[in-house]
Design a protein around this motif. Structure first.
Motif, PDB file in Angstrom:
ATOM      1  N   GLY A   1       0.789  -1.224   0.000  1.00  0.00           N
ATOM      2  CA  GLY A   1       0.000   0.000   0.000  1.00  0.00           C
ATOM      3  C   GLY A   1       0.820   1.271   0.000  1.00  0.00           C
ATOM      4  O   GLY A   1       0.274   2.369  -0.169  1.00  0.00           O
ATOM      5  N   GLU A   2       2.121   1.148   0.171  1.00  0.00           N
ATOM      6  CA  GLU A   2       3.000   2.321   0.171  1.00  0.00           C
ATOM      7  C   GLU A   2       3.521   2.558  -1.240  1.00  0.00           C
ATOM      8  O   GLU A   2       4.142   1.679  -1.846  1.00  0.00           O
ATOM      9  CB  GLU A   2       4.173   2.082   1.131  1.00  0.00           C
ATOM     10  N   SER A   3       3.275   3.731  -1.799  1.00  0.00           N
ATOM     11  CA  SER A   3       3.757   4.041  -3.139  1.00  0.00           C
ATOM     12  C   SER A   3       5.183   4.564  -3.069  1.00  0.00           C
ATOM     13  O   SER A   3       5.656   5.007  -2.012  1.00  0.00           O
ATOM     14  CB  SER A   3       2.851   5.084  -3.804  1.00  0.00           C
ATOM     15  N   VAL A   4       5.856   4.555  -4.212  1.00  0.00           N
ATOM     16  CA  VAL A   4       7.228   5.049  -4.237  1.00  0.00           C
ATOM     17  C   VAL A   4       7.274   6.536  -3.898  1.00  0.00           C
ATOM     18  O   VAL A   4       8.246   7.013  -3.295  1.00  0.00           O
ATOM     19  CB  VAL A   4       7.888   4.791  -5.609  1.00  0.00           C
ATOM     20  N   TRP A   5       6.244   7.278  -4.251  1.00  0.00           N
ATOM     21  CA  TRP A   5       6.244   8.715  -3.969  1.00  0.00           C
ATOM     22  C   TRP A   5       5.971   8.974  -2.491  1.00  0.00           C
ATOM     23  O   TRP A   5       6.500   9.940  -1.920  1.00  0.00           O
ATOM     24  CB  TRP A   5       5.243   9.419  -4.864  1.00  0.00           C
ATOM     25  N   ASN A   6       5.150   8.142  -1.868  1.00  0.00           N
ATOM     26  CA  ASN A   6       4.984   8.241  -0.416  1.00  0.00           C
ATOM     27  C   ASN A   6       6.322   8.016   0.271  1.00  0.00           C
ATOM     28  O   ASN A   6       6.718   8.760   1.187  1.00  0.00           O
ATOM     29  CB  ASN A   6       3.981   7.208   0.094  1.00  0.00           C
ATOM     30  N   ALA A   7       7.022   6.966  -0.160  1.00  0.00           N
ATOM     31  CA  ALA A   7       8.314   6.630   0.430  1.00  0.00           C
ATOM     32  C   ALA A   7       9.343   7.722   0.157  1.00  0.00           C
ATOM     33  O   ALA A   7      10.177   8.037   1.020  1.00  0.00           O
ATOM     34  CB  ALA A   7       8.804   5.287  -0.115  1.00  0.00           C
ATOM     35  N   PHE A   8       9.294   8.301  -1.031  1.00  0.00           N
ATOM     36  CA  PHE A   8      10.217   9.373  -1.392  1.00  0.00           C
ATOM     37  C   PHE A   8      10.066  10.555  -0.438  1.00  0.00           C
ATOM     38  O   PHE A   8      11.057  11.077   0.096  1.00  0.00           O
ATOM     39  CB  PHE A   8       9.935   9.799  -2.828  1.00  0.00           C
ATOM     40  N   VAL A   9       8.823  10.962  -0.184  1.00  0.00           N
ATOM     41  CA  VAL A   9       8.570  12.073   0.740  1.00  0.00           C
ATOM     42  C   VAL A   9       8.996  11.698   2.151  1.00  0.00           C
ATOM     43  O   VAL A   9       9.612  12.500   2.877  1.00  0.00           O
ATOM     44  CB  VAL A   9       7.087  12.478   0.715  1.00  0.00           C
ATOM     45  N   LEU A  10       8.696  10.475   2.549  1.00  0.00           N
ATOM     46  CA  LEU A  10       9.054  10.014   3.889  1.00  0.00           C
ATOM     47  C   LEU A  10      10.562  10.056   4.090  1.00  0.00           C
ATOM     48  O   LEU A  10      11.053  10.525   5.140  1.00  0.00           O
ATOM     49  CB  LEU A  10       8.524   8.594   4.104  1.00  0.00           C
ATOM     50  N   GLU A  11      11.313   9.591   3.099  1.00  0.00           N
ATOM     51  CA  GLU A  11      12.777   9.608   3.207  1.00  0.00           C
ATOM     52  C   GLU A  11      13.311  11.041   3.243  1.00  0.00           C
ATOM     53  O   GLU A  11      14.278  11.333   3.960  1.00  0.00           O
ATOM     54  CB  GLU A  11      13.403   8.838   2.043  1.00  0.00           C
ATOM     55  N   ILE A  12      12.686  11.936   2.500  1.00  0.00           N
ATOM     56  CA  ILE A  12      13.101  13.340   2.536  1.00  0.00           C
ATOM     57  C   ILE A  12      12.929  13.914   3.940  1.00  0.00           C
ATOM     58  O   ILE A  12      13.851  14.528   4.495  1.00  0.00           O
ATOM     59  CB  ILE A  12      12.288  14.179   1.530  1.00  0.00           C
ATOM     60  N   VAL A  13      11.760  13.703   4.524  1.00  0.00           N
ATOM     61  CA  VAL A  13      11.462  14.285   5.835  1.00  0.00           C
ATOM     62  C   VAL A  13      12.355  13.690   6.917  1.00  0.00           C
ATOM     63  O   VAL A  13      12.924  14.407   7.757  1.00  0.00           O
ATOM     64  CB  VAL A  13       9.977  14.081   6.187  1.00  0.00           C
ATOM     65  N   MET A  14      12.504  12.362   6.912  1.00  0.00           N
ATOM     66  CA  MET A  14      13.330  11.720   7.937  1.00  0.00           C
ATOM     67  C   MET A  14      14.792  12.124   7.817  1.00  0.00           C
ATOM     68  O   MET A  14      15.457  12.393   8.830  1.00  0.00           O
ATOM     69  CB  MET A  14      13.189  10.197   7.849  1.00  0.00           C
ATOM     70  N   THR A  15      15.315  12.196   6.591  1.00  0.00           N
ATOM     71  CA  THR A  15      16.712  12.570   6.425  1.00  0.00           C
ATOM     72  C   THR A  15      16.926  14.046   6.719  1.00  0.00           C
ATOM     73  O   THR A  15      17.990  14.442   7.210  1.00  0.00           O
ATOM     74  CB  THR A  15      17.201  12.236   5.006  1.00  0.00           C
ATOM     75  N   PHE A  16      15.907  14.867   6.434  1.00  0.00           N
ATOM     76  CA  PHE A  16      15.980  16.268   6.837  1.00  0.00           C
ATOM     77  C   PHE A  16      16.224  16.367   8.341  1.00  0.00           C
ATOM     78  O   PHE A  16      17.101  17.104   8.799  1.00  0.00           O
ATOM     79  CB  PHE A  16      14.689  17.000   6.471  1.00  0.00           C
ATOM     80  N   GLY A  17      15.448  15.622   9.115  1.00  0.00           N
ATOM     81  CA  GLY A  17      15.612  15.652  10.569  1.00  0.00           C
ATOM     82  C   GLY A  17      16.995  15.191  10.998  1.00  0.00           C
ATOM     83  O   GLY A  17      17.609  15.759  11.911  1.00  0.00           O
ATOM     84  N   LEU A  18      17.503  14.165  10.327  1.00  0.00           N
ATOM     85  CA  LEU A  18      18.830  13.645  10.662  1.00  0.00           C
ATOM     86  C   LEU A  18      19.922  14.662  10.361  1.00  0.00           C
ATOM     87  O   LEU A  18      20.763  14.974  11.220  1.00  0.00           O
ATOM     88  CB  LEU A  18      19.082  12.346   9.889  1.00  0.00           C
TER      89      LEU A  18
END
Length: 257
Positions: free
Chosen positions: A144-161
């Motif tokens: 149920g997770e699309s590549v674009w959902n994952a793309f945004v998620l990785e952006i936000v998480m790595t931003f925090g890091l």
């Protein structure tokens, strides 16, 4: 009042290929290799161990907590042991963020990234050999997770890091806060895994994704785990450099971190 023009990434330093021959740069890259090896061995290995103990139930809530703890502890150690040698990047996205802020040269950054990728691959090979041939699981998207959902998620998480790295390790004003930088960096990764682990594995680190993908030869949606973290790192570096770091008193830009 005079208009102030802020130019992002104005301190980028390219360096030159002679850095590839410098003993200090080589030692720093080797430090990144060893630190990334230790981190990936602990993080990826914890998932393999939990799967073995629970009959492949590593995606359960308990498995997610175990992954968060293992990665948080592992990264804390990995950053600590390389901090005084290479700056403790342990992540190509962090290296990209440091480069964009002028804290490391392009050529030195390439050496770091090569070391990080090799460290991840070696860790996964060692895990396969030492576990009797168990597969190293490549990062993948949940149902149920699309590549674009994952793309945004990785952006936000790595931003925090990367924002945490800037605030606690790179900012010249950090003072004694630099002492807890490895702890803060480990904590933000562990916290992000609790958020994103159930959706796309919560990589935040192209090297962490590259090793398992290469050893298992599973490249499905692999681009997400490079593009997302690099974009997140660039955004974090840009915001911190533009709004929070004061370089006005620096005579010569810092080119190493």
């Amino acid at each position: 009042m005079a208009e102030v023009i802020v130019v992002p990434f104005r301190r980028i330093a390219i360096g030159n290929y002679e850095e590839f021959r410098q003993p200090g740069a080589f030692k720093a890259a080797l430090s990144e290799l060893i630190s990334t090896l230790i981190f990936v061995f602990a993080g990826e290995g914890s998932g393999m161990a939990f799967s073995k103990l629970t009959n492949d139930a590593s995606t359960t809530p308990a498995g997610l907590i175990a992954a968060a703890v293992a990665h948080g502890f592992g990264l804390f150690v990995a950053v600590s042991i390389s901090f005084n040698i290479s700056g403790g990047h342990v992540n190509p996205a962090v290296t990209v963020g440091a480069f964009l802020g002028g804290n490391i040269t392009f050529f030195r950054g390439i050496l770091y990234i090569i070391g990080q990728l090799l460290g991840s691959v070696i860790a996964c090979l060692l895990l396969r050999v030492s576990t009797g041939g168990m597969a190293t699981a490549a990062f993948s998207l949940s149902t149920g997770e699309s590549v674009w959902n994952a793309f945004v998620l990785e952006i936000v998480m790595t931003f925090g890091l990367v924002y945490t790295v800037y605030a606690t390790a790179i900012d010249p004003k950090k003072g004694n806060l630099g002492i807890i930088a490895p702890i803060a960096i480990g904590f933000i990764v562990g916290a992000n895994i609790l958020v994103g682990g159930a959706f796309d594995g919560a990589s935040m680190n192209p090297a962490v994704s590259f090793g398992p993908a290469l050893v298992s030869w599973n490249w499905k949606n692999h681009w997400v785990y490079w593009a997302g973290p690099i974009v997140g790192a660039a955004v974090a570096a840009g915001i911190y450099e533009i709004f929070f770091i004061d370089h006005s008193h620096e005579a010569v830009p810092t080119v190493e971190y």
